[in-house]
Design an enzyme around this catalytic site. Structure first.
Site, PDB file in Angstrom:
ATOM      1  N   SER A  65      -6.467   0.962  -4.381  1.00 51.65           N
ATOM      2  CA  SER A  65      -6.549   2.394  -4.111  1.00 51.65           C
ATOM      3  C   SER A  65      -5.159   3.020  -4.290  1.00 51.65           C
ATOM      4  CB  SER A  65      -7.133   2.646  -2.725  1.00 51.65           C
ATOM      5  OG  SER A  65      -7.527   3.983  -2.569  1.00 51.65           O
ATOM      6  N   HIS A 112     -15.827   1.591  -3.676  1.00 53.60           N
ATOM      7  CA  HIS A 112     -14.390   1.508  -3.423  1.00 53.60           C
ATOM      8  C   HIS A 112     -14.012   0.253  -2.650  1.00 53.60           C
ATOM      9  CE1 HIS A 112     -10.529   3.427  -3.704  1.00 53.60           C
ATOM     10  NE2 HIS A 112     -10.326   3.360  -2.407  1.00 53.60           N
ATOM     11  N   ASP A 140     -17.843   3.626  -7.600  1.00 50.17           N
ATOM     12  CA  ASP A 140     -16.723   4.093  -6.784  1.00 50.17           C
ATOM     13  C   ASP A 140     -16.659   5.613  -6.879  1.00 50.17           C
ATOM     14  OD1 ASP A 140     -14.424   4.604  -5.414  1.00 50.17           O
ATOM     15  OD2 ASP A 140     -13.191   3.134  -6.463  1.00 50.17           O
ATOM     16  N   TYR A 175       0.843  -1.201   0.000  1.00 48.00           N
ATOM     17  CA  TYR A 175       0.000   0.000   0.000  1.00 48.00           C
ATOM     18  C   TYR A 175       0.876   1.248   0.000  1.00 48.00           C
ATOM     19  CZ  TYR A 175      -3.775   3.239   0.981  1.00 48.00           C
ATOM     20  OH  TYR A 175      -4.661   4.278   0.904  1.00 48.00           O
TER      21      TYR A 175
END
Length: 691
Positions: A543, A661, A626, A463
């Site tokens: 993301s 999302h 989203d 991430y």
């Protein structure tokens, strides 16, 4: 299974000249909302048809679908929350699309179904989001999320009868749920968007309102707003004893806040005067709780790993006083239960829990079962019990009840598992990035394969942004990957919060390349150490992690066999133009400032696709609803990737309908998507499904 013939995507002639550079944007029309653009809707349909036909041929997909379903089929509980002697918690029997909410009228009473969101929509895509019982436990405030959107509808029900009251709040987003006595509640909302703009328009002018039960939303009282600073966000919470409302204001995603306090003793007369406690947006201030006029906060002011401070608002000249000094590990969570402070710390990205008195004296630790993550602690000042969860890569969450005075813990809820945790090995290793920085990673393998020491098809996850820490947690799809004979790895790269403020700062803005370098170095380490072989490494991120996958695929296409970029931020020159994208300038910088533009242009996934490169096999995943990272990011990226002259491996996009999302996604859609992803990555890394 080489690259198929892709659907034709129209190229437009949109261009911009930014700081002297002409930027072509031929697929800008794909930014349009799929609900309002027949051309985009047709493109989505053609892309999904191609992708579904390709995925149908994957030899391991059906095994993954079956096994993930089996591993998903266990009881899942949220941490109980006690109000007025009643205990509220969610429980999913296993494969329910949404988790129902239950209440026990006493701890030992039989559970009673309070809300079943599975009855709300035929496709299971309407979810129960946040919820909060009133102080005496007689009413429940809850939020409804439809189709994965960030927008919420707030409603109230009577706990004794289950009857839903007439109160309804619209256009709430990024909101707390904070009761003010039994009369009403505080919430945050934005102005109603223009028609057709609710999934794309920028979010400005958030404000805090008070809703009195039994009245229409139009009568709600404005409590706190900053019309001269429309970019500021405001969220409200209330101390456990109901004495103080705390307004936390932010200007982006950075943990830099202003804090105001409202005395709720005065609100009966309509006085919502906010008293400034912290101004300047310089540091993090996270409200823990209050007892009377004394409030406790976690802050990184003069403490990049965080410390606990308190303030007495009854004093003539209130001053901040340090309660628990900064330790050698960052604070990850804090609660007041009984007469104790319970602090969760991150020890190399794994949880450790310490207990202190309210004045900061050490009072013990909570023993945890190895490498894992703790959630909670749920409880109240003056109470003698706390609830918390513990999970790890090979252990679904177990809920514990702790007697605060004695420290004794008992199991409140423990799932029955369709596997033996002891058949898997979870280890932590450290490797060095390009600039020599020491970075941790977690590795999970089957015990027999780890002992054999042979290279395995490996899935590397990352991430690296927004101060978010990746800690050990259970995933049915990742466990299925390991059961099939692969290795699963989480790299705790810079940009996250695993080591406090410096770790976050080390992977954002001008230092964002460090995140990519850390992730690339993780892949190189796994190959060098024989965890996987060249050609056996797949990567995944969602993301900001989708941005990570897109960036490293451009920078080191030779290193990875396949990748899954989920709901990613792919256009770094226009991300700030939709919904919540404007907040992300804290991590990414401002596209309209030249210094930031140069940095963003250098790694933007959309703008660094090259002809003549043998790219890994890519499956991009997104969803039509989203409104956090709008799907146009993924649409434009995959269109450009399919247009480029590349190798023989496919670049495909999977577009979910009535999903957002990630939060609120029904179980059946989550399983189907996970099976598609794992089947795709398995094919290109050589991972065969078990017989």
């Amino acid at each position: 299974m080489s690259a198929p013939d892709y659907p034709k995507t129209r190229r437009g002639d949109a261009t911009e000249t930014i700081f002297g550079e002409t930027i072509a944007d031929p697929y800008r029309w794909l930014e349009d909302d799929v609900r309002n653009s027949p051309e985009v809707a047709d493109w989505v349909e053609r892309q999904n048809a191609l992708t579904n036909a390709f995925l149908d041929r994957l030899p391991a997909r059906e095994w993954f679908r079956s096994r993930i379903s089996e591993l998903f089929d266990f009881e899942r509980f949220s941490t109980p929350y006690q109000r007025g002697g009643r205990y509220f918690y969610s429980r999913n029997s296993g494969l329910q699309n949404q988790s129902p909410l239950y209440v026990r009228d006493t701890l030992d009473a039989a559970p009673r179904l309070l809300i079943d969101p599975n009855q709300w929509a035929d496709d299971g895509a309407t979810a129960l989001s946040g919820w909060a019982p009133s102080p005496d436990g007689s009413k429940l405030l809850y939020s409804v999320q439809d189709g994965g959107t960030d927008w919420r509808i707030l409603r109230v029900l009577d706990v004794a009868t289950g009857e839903v009251r007439q109160d309804e709040i619209r256009w709430a987003k990024f909101t707390g749920l904070a009761w003010v006595g039994e009369e009403g509640f505080l919430y945050s909302r934005f102005p109603e968007p223009e028609e057709g703009e609710d999934f794309q328009a920028l979010n400005y002018n958030q404000a805090v309102y008070f809703h009195r039960l039994g009245t229409a939303q139009e009568s709600d009282q404005l409590v706190f707003s900053t019309p001269d600073h429309p970019e500021r966000n405001h969220s409200a919470s209330v101390s456990d004893d109901g004495r103080w409302a705390i307004i936390t204001s932010s200007i982006g995603t950075d943990a830099r806040y202003e804090i105001h306090a409202v005395s709720l003793d005065d609100t009966g007369s309509g006085d919502w005067t906010a008293r400034a406690l912290v101004t300047g947006f310089d540091n993090a201030w996270k409200f823990i709780d209050g007892i009377g006029d004394r409030l406790w906060f976690v802050t990184n002011e003069d403490a990049p790993l965080y410390r606990v401070v308190s303030i007495d608002l009854a004093a003539g000249h209130p001053q901040w006083r340090e309660v628990v000094a900064q330790q050698d590990q960052p604070i990850d969570g804090a609660s007041i239960v009984g007469d104790r402070l319970i602090l969760s710390y991150l020890r190399d990205a794994s949880s450790a829990v310490r207990i202190y008195t309210l004045d900061g004296a050490e009072a013990g630790e909570v023993a945890l079962d190895g490498i894992g993550s703790v959630g909670g602690f749920s409880g109240h000042p003056g109470n003698d019990e706390a609830f918390y969860s513990f999970t790890s890569f090979n252990r679904p969450p177990t809920i514990y009840r702790m007697d605060v005075a004695s420290g004794e813990t008992t199991i409140f809820a423990q799932p029955e598992m369709a596997f033996d945790p002891d058949n898997f090995v979870v280890e932590q290793r450290f490797y060095h990035s390009k600039d020599g920085t020491r970075v941790p990673m977690f590795i999970m393998r089957r015990r027999d394969l780890a002992e054999a020491g042979e290279p395995l098809p490996t899935l590397l996850y990352g991430y690296g942004g927004f101060d978010i820490s990746l800690t050990p947690g259970f995933s049915a799809s990742r466990l299925a990957w390991v059961e099939a004979g692969g290795a699963y790895v989480v790299a705790n790269i810079r940009g996250g919060g695993e080591y406090g403020k410096a770790w976050h700062d080390g992977g954002r803005r001008a230092s964002k390349q460090n995140s990519f370098d850390d992730f690339i170095a993780a892949g190189e380490y796994l190959i060098a150490q024989g965890i996987t072989a060249q050609g056996g490494l797949a990567i995944q991120g969602g993301s900001n992690g989708g941005l990570l996958v897109g960036a490293v695929v451009n920078q080191r296409p030779d290193l990875f066999a396949a990748g899954n970029a989920g709901v990613g931020v792919m256009d770094m020159l226009r991300f700030d133009r939709w919904t919540a994208g404007r907040y992300w300038v804290d991590d990414y910088g401002y596209p309209d400032r030249e210094e930031d533009f140069r940095i963003l242009r250098a790694y933007s996934p959309l703008h660094n696709i090259q002809d003549g490169v043998d790219y890994p096999a890519l499956l991009v995943t997104t969803a039509d609803t989203d409104d956090r990272v709008v799907p146009g990011h993924s649409f434009k990226y995959i269109a450009a990737m399919q247009e480029a002259e590349r190798g023989e491996r496919p670049q495909l996009i999977r577009i979910e309908t009535r999903a957002g999302h990630g939060s609120g996604k029904p179980t059946d859609k989550a399983i189907a998507e996970a099976a598609d992803i794992m089947g795709f990555l398995a094919y290109w890394t050589g991972l065969d499904a078990p017989e």
